[in-house]
Design a protein around this motif. Structure first.
Motif, PDB file in Angstrom:
ATOM      1  N   LEU A 185       0.827  -1.203   0.000  1.00  0.00           N
ATOM      2  CA  LEU A 185       0.000   0.000   0.000  1.00  0.00           C
ATOM      3  C   LEU A 185       0.865   1.257   0.000  1.00  0.00           C
ATOM      4  O   LEU A 185       0.558   2.245  -0.684  1.00  0.00           O
ATOM      5  CB  LEU A 185      -0.923  -0.005   1.220  1.00  0.00           C
ATOM      6  N   LYS A 186       1.938   1.222   0.773  1.00  0.00           N
ATOM      7  CA  LYS A 186       2.826   2.384   0.823  1.00  0.00           C
ATOM      8  C   LYS A 186       3.461   2.648  -0.535  1.00  0.00           C
ATOM      9  O   LYS A 186       3.628   3.806  -0.943  1.00  0.00           O
ATOM     10  CB  LYS A 186       3.907   2.172   1.877  1.00  0.00           C
ATOM     11  N   LYS A 187       3.817   1.590  -1.256  1.00  0.00           N
ATOM     12  CA  LYS A 187       4.425   1.764  -2.578  1.00  0.00           C
ATOM     13  C   LYS A 187       3.450   2.434  -3.540  1.00  0.00           C
ATOM     14  O   LYS A 187       3.848   3.270  -4.360  1.00  0.00           O
ATOM     15  CB  LYS A 187       4.884   0.414  -3.120  1.00  0.00           C
ATOM     16  N   LEU A 188       2.180   2.076  -3.456  1.00  0.00           N
ATOM     17  CA  LEU A 188       1.182   2.733  -4.301  1.00  0.00           C
ATOM     18  C   LEU A 188       1.089   4.221  -3.973  1.00  0.00           C
ATOM     19  O   LEU A 188       0.970   5.056  -4.873  1.00  0.00           O
ATOM     20  CB  LEU A 188      -0.180   2.063  -4.114  1.00  0.00           C
ATOM     21  N   ARG A 211      -6.471  -4.798   8.136  1.00  0.00           N
ATOM     22  CA  ARG A 211      -5.606  -4.263   9.181  1.00  0.00           C
ATOM     23  C   ARG A 211      -4.375  -3.570   8.603  1.00  0.00           C
ATOM     24  O   ARG A 211      -3.806  -2.670   9.230  1.00  0.00           O
ATOM     25  CB  ARG A 211      -5.210  -5.388  10.143  1.00  0.00           C
ATOM     26  N   ALA A 212      -3.966  -3.972   7.395  1.00  0.00           N
ATOM     27  CA  ALA A 212      -2.875  -3.262   6.719  1.00  0.00           C
ATOM     28  C   ALA A 212      -3.309  -1.841   6.373  1.00  0.00           C
ATOM     29  O   ALA A 212      -2.515  -0.892   6.457  1.00  0.00           O
ATOM     30  CB  ALA A 212      -2.462  -4.013   5.458  1.00  0.00           C
ATOM     31  N   LEU A 213      -4.569  -1.688   5.995  1.00  0.00           N
ATOM     32  CA  LEU A 213      -5.111  -0.365   5.729  1.00  0.00           C
ATOM     33  C   LEU A 213      -5.146   0.463   7.013  1.00  0.00           C
ATOM     34  O   LEU A 213      -4.890   1.676   6.991  1.00  0.00           O
ATOM     35  CB  LEU A 213      -6.524  -0.499   5.152  1.00  0.00           C
ATOM     36  N   ALA A 214      -5.440  -0.182   8.132  1.00  0.00           N
ATOM     37  CA  ALA A 214      -5.418   0.506   9.420  1.00  0.00           C
ATOM     38  C   ALA A 214      -4.002   0.975   9.769  1.00  0.00           C
ATOM     39  O   ALA A 214      -3.810   2.081  10.291  1.00  0.00           O
ATOM     40  CB  ALA A 214      -5.954  -0.415  10.515  1.00  0.00           C
ATOM     41  N   PRO A 235     -11.501   9.430   5.151  1.00  0.00           N
ATOM     42  CA  PRO A 235     -12.666   8.684   4.643  1.00  0.00           C
ATOM     43  C   PRO A 235     -12.518   7.168   4.818  1.00  0.00           C
ATOM     44  O   PRO A 235     -13.495   6.478   5.131  1.00  0.00           O
ATOM     45  CB  PRO A 235     -12.715   9.067   3.161  1.00  0.00           C
ATOM     46  N   LEU A 236     -11.302   6.639   4.623  1.00  0.00           N
ATOM     47  CA  LEU A 236     -11.102   5.202   4.802  1.00  0.00           C
ATOM     48  C   LEU A 236     -11.282   4.809   6.264  1.00  0.00           C
ATOM     49  O   LEU A 236     -11.861   3.763   6.567  1.00  0.00           O
ATOM     50  CB  LEU A 236      -9.706   4.799   4.311  1.00  0.00           C
ATOM     51  N   ALA A 237     -10.781   5.643   7.194  1.00  0.00           N
ATOM     52  CA  ALA A 237     -10.958   5.360   8.619  1.00  0.00           C
ATOM     53  C   ALA A 237     -12.434   5.346   8.986  1.00  0.00           C
ATOM     54  O   ALA A 237     -12.885   4.518   9.783  1.00  0.00           O
ATOM     55  CB  ALA A 237     -10.211   6.403   9.457  1.00  0.00           C
TER      56      ALA A 237
END
Length: 603
Positions: free
Chosen positions: A184-187, A219-222, A250-252
Motif C-alpha cells: 500500500l505504501k508503494k502505491l 488491518r494493513a489499511l489501518a 474517509p477510509l478510517a
C-alpha cells in the motif's frame, strides 16, 4: 483469485518500479536505503509465533516500559546509543514508551504482549533511539485510537522501519500484514511521484479505491491510516495533510474508526487551513456570559445533561417501552473541521450559529408482535415508532419557531437510501439557550446510514449466500475475531488464564467481543465495496506531464487508457515511446491492464 506466485511477482515488479520512479524524480541513477549492520539478536527474549520465553522474571505492570528495564542481559550497545544520542531523543523515547505501556496496560493487552511488542520495536528499529521513539508513537496510535491486536502493532513496527530482518520470527500473520502495508505504501509513493496536481477530488477518490482494491487484509489499511496520522504530527506538511484529509480520513470512517477519522481531519485541518482552524478554536474557547466555562466545555456539559434527559423521557413513557425492544441515545459535538465546513455552507460567523453543533441521535428497534410477523408489518410499526419518539422529544424540547429545520427523510429518503427524522430545538442550561439537533431512526435505518445501502440489503435478505471468505479478504476479520476472543486463553499469565471467575478476564472478554461486534458490519460493507471495485474497475497511473490516476473498466486495454487520459487532460498520444511498468508496449489494443499499473508515454 490471484495465486501467491503471481502476487509475489506483482509485488516485486511494483517495488522495482517504485524505486525507478523515485530515482528518476530525484534525478539520480539509483536509490538505496542504508541498512544498519546486522547484529546478534538479544538472548533475553526469544519469540516464536505466540510463544514467549523469558530468561528474566516477569515484571509488574507498573514497571516503566523502557529497554533498560526489559532487556538487562543485552544492554551495552543500546545504552551506548542512548549516551551518544541527543538528550531530547532519549527523553522522547522514554515518554513515548511509557505512554504506550500505560495505554496497553489499561486496555485488553496482556503483560507478555507488552514485553513482546517492546522487543519487536527494538528489533525493528535496530535499537536506534529516535526511530524507536517514532515507532512507539505509531503503535500508540494503533492501540489507543483503534484497539488493534498485538500482531498489527508488531507488523506496524517493522513496516515503519522498512526492516524485514527478523519479522518472520513473529509469525506468518505478522509477515503478511507487513507485506500488505508495504504494498500500500508503494502505491502511495507512486501516486506522490507521478500525480503532481491533486486539486480535484476525483484523483483522491481513485487513490482511495486503488488502496482498497490492493488491500488483502483490512488491518494493513489501518496501519497505513495510523502511519499517516503519525507523519502528519511529525511534520505538518501539505502533502501529508491532504493524504490525511482526502484519503485516510474517509477510509478510517469506512473502517468504523471514528476517533481516528476525527483526529486525521483535525490535524489536517490545522495544517492546511491554520487561520480557519485557529478561528474555530478561538470561538470555541470563548467564555460564555456566565463566566465559568468556555463554549466548548459548556457544550460537553449540555451534551451529558440533555442525553440523560432524553433517555429518561423515553424510558418513562409506557407506550414507547411496551412497543420497543431496545433503544440507544448517542450524542456528539461537531469536530472543528466539520464545524468549519458547516459555517462555510450556511455563512455563519460563530460556532453558536451552527444549529447542529450539538446533536443527539435516537436509534430504536420495535418489538415484533409475533415470531412470524411479516417484515413489512414490523417496518411499518417501526417507522410509526420513530415519529412517536420524535413527538415525545418535541413535548420536552419544542422545535425552534424561527428555524425548526424539520426534515423527514423517512417519508422522503435521500438518493443514497438515508432515512431519519431531524429537527432543531433549544435547551435552557444555566440560564443560557443552546441550540441542538435531535435525530430519530430505526436500527435498520441506522445500518444504511453507517454502512451503506449494500450492507442494508444483505441484512434484509438474511444473506445466506454472502460468503465473503471466498476471496480471503474477510478471513482476516475472522482471524482477528479469533485472535481477540482467545487472547487471554493463549497468552494470558498462566495463574489467571485458568480462573473463569477472574474479573479482569471477564472484562477483557466483554471489551473485545463488543469491539468485534462494532467493527464487523463496517468491514463487511467495506469488503462489499472492494469486491465491486475489483469486478468493475482498474486504476492506472499515467506518467506524463502533470501525471494522472484514472479509473477504467475492468477489461480496459492500454488503448482505452490513452483515450481516457486524453479526454480528461487533453494530452494526445503522438506515437512515441510507450512503456507499461517499464516494458515497451507492442499492441495498444490487446495489452491488458492491472490495478496500479504505470503507463509512461512521450507526447
Amino acid at each position: 483469485m490471484t495465486n501467491n506466485n503471481t502476487r509475489t511477482t506483482t509485488m516485486r515488479k511494483r517495488e522495482m518500479l517504485t524505486v525507478a520512479i523515485l530515482a528518476m524524480t530525484a534525478g539520480v541513477n539509483s536509490l538505496s536505503v542504508a541498512n544498519p549492520k546486522r547484529r546478534q539478536r538479544s538472548s533475553a527474549l526469544q519469540y516464536r509465533g505466540d510463544q514467549v520465553t523469558m530468561e528474566t522474571t516477569t515484571l509488574p505492570l507498573n514497571t516503566p516500559l523502557i529497554p533498560s528495564a526489559i532487556v538487562p542481559s543485552d544492554l551495552s550497545d543500546f545504552q551506548q546509543s542512548l549516551e551518544e544520542d541527543p538528550i531530547s531523543y532519549q527523553k522522547q523515547l522514554e515518554e513515548n514508551m511509557e505512554k504506550l505501556r500505560q495505554t496497553m496496560s489499561n486496555s485488553f493487552y496482556t503483560e507478555s504482549e507488552i514485553l513482546k511488542l517492546n522487543f519487536a520495536i527494538q528489533e525493528a528499529a535496530f535499537r536506534d533511539t529516535k526511530l524507536m521513539s517514532e515507532v512507539a508513537d505509531l503503535c500508540h496510535i494503533l492501540a489507543d485510537t483503534m484497539d488493534m491486536g498485538i500482531n498489527v502493532l508488531i507488523a506496524a513496527a517493522f513496516h515503519y522501519c522498512q526492516n524485514d530482518d527478523g519479522v518472520e520470527e513473529f509469525g506468518e500473520q505478522v509477515v503478511e500484514l507487513f507485506e500488505n502495508a508495504n504494498s500500500l505504501k508503494k502505491l502511495q509513493t507512486v501516486f506522490s511521484s507521478i500525480v503532481h496536481h491533486t486539486s480535484g477530488m476525483a484523483r483522491w477518490d481513485h487513490l482511495r479505491n486503488l488502496l482498497l482494491t490492493d488491500t488483502r487484509d483490512w488491518r494493513a489499511l489501518a496501519i497505513r491510516s495510523a502511519a499517516c496520522l503519525h507523519m502528519l504530527r511529525q511534520d505538518e506538511d501539505k502533502k501529508s495533510a491532504r493524504e490525511a484529509l482526502y484519503t485516510f480520513a474517509p477510509l478510517a470512517s469506512r473502517l468504523g474508526m471514528h476517533r481516528l477519522k476525527n483526529e486525521l481531519e483535525g490535524d489536517a485541518f490545522r495544517a492546511l487551513y491554520r487561520r480557519q482552524y485557529e478561528t474555530v478554536s478561538s470561538l470555541s474557547s470563548e467564555v460564555k456570559s456566565n463566566g465559568n466555562s468556555t463554549i466548548a466545555e459548556s457544550m460537553e456539559q449540555v451534551l451529558k445533561s440533555v442525553k440523560k434527559d432524553i433517555e429518561a423521557v423515553l424510558a418513562s413513557d409506557t407506550v414507547f417501552c411496551s412497543t420497543t425492544e431496545s433503544f440507544e441515545v448517542t450524542a456528539r459535538v461537531k469536530e472543528p473541521y466539520s464545524m468549519w465546513k458547516k459555517m462555510l455552507r450556511q455563512g455563519s460567523d460563530h460556532v453558536l450559529d451552527v444549529p447542529d453543533a450539538i446533536a443527539f441521535r435516537i436509534v430504536l428497534k420495535a418489538k415484533k408482535l409475533s415470531e412470524d410477523e411479516p417484515e413489512q408489518v414490523s417496518q411499518a410499526r417501526e417507522r410509526a415508532l420513530c415519529y412517536y419518539a420524535q413527538h415525545l422529544c418535541q413535548q420536552s424540547w419544542a422545535p425552534l419557531k424561527d428555524n425548526p429545520r424539520l426534515k423527514d427523510y423517512i417519508e422522503n429518503p435521500k438518493p443514497n437510501g438515508y432515512q431519519s427524522l431531524h429537527y432543531t430545538a433549544s435547551n435552557q442550561w444555566k440560564g443560557e439557550c443552546w441550540t441542538m439537533e435531535i435525530q430519530v431512526r430505526s436500527e435498520e435505518m441506522h445500518k444504511v446510514a453507517e454502512y451503506g445501502l449494500a450492507a442494508h440489503w444483505d441484512y434484509k435478505s438474511g444473506s445466506s449466500d454472502k460468503d465473503y471468505s471466498s476471496d480471503a479478504y474477510l478471513a482476516s476479520l475472522q482471524e482477528w475475531h479469533w485472535e481477540q476472543a482467545n487472547l487471554w486463553n493463549a497468552r494470558y499469565d498462566l495463574e489467571t488464564a485458568n480462573d473463569p471467575f477472574n474479573v479482569e478476564n471477564v472484562e477483557r472478554n466483554d471489551f473485545i467481543q463488543n469491539r468485534a461486534k462494532h467493527l464487523e458490519p463496517y468491514l463487511e460493507a467495506l469488503n462489499k465495496a472492494k469486491l465491486t471495485l475489483e469486478e468493475q474497475f482498474k486504476f492506472v497511473f499515467i506518467n506524463s506531464g502533470d501525471g494522472n490516476l484514472i479509473a477504467l473498466p475492468a477489461e480496459a486495454t492500454v488503448y482505452d487508457a490513452l483515450e481516457e487520459n486524453e479526454r480528461q487532460t487533453g494530452q494526445q498520444y503522438s506515437g512515441g515511446a510507450l512503456l507499461l511498468n517499464g516494458m515497451y508496449v507492442k499492441d495498444l489494443k490487446t495489452s491488458s491492464l492491472e490495478n496500479g499499473d504505470v503507463l509512461t508515454l512521450q507526447l
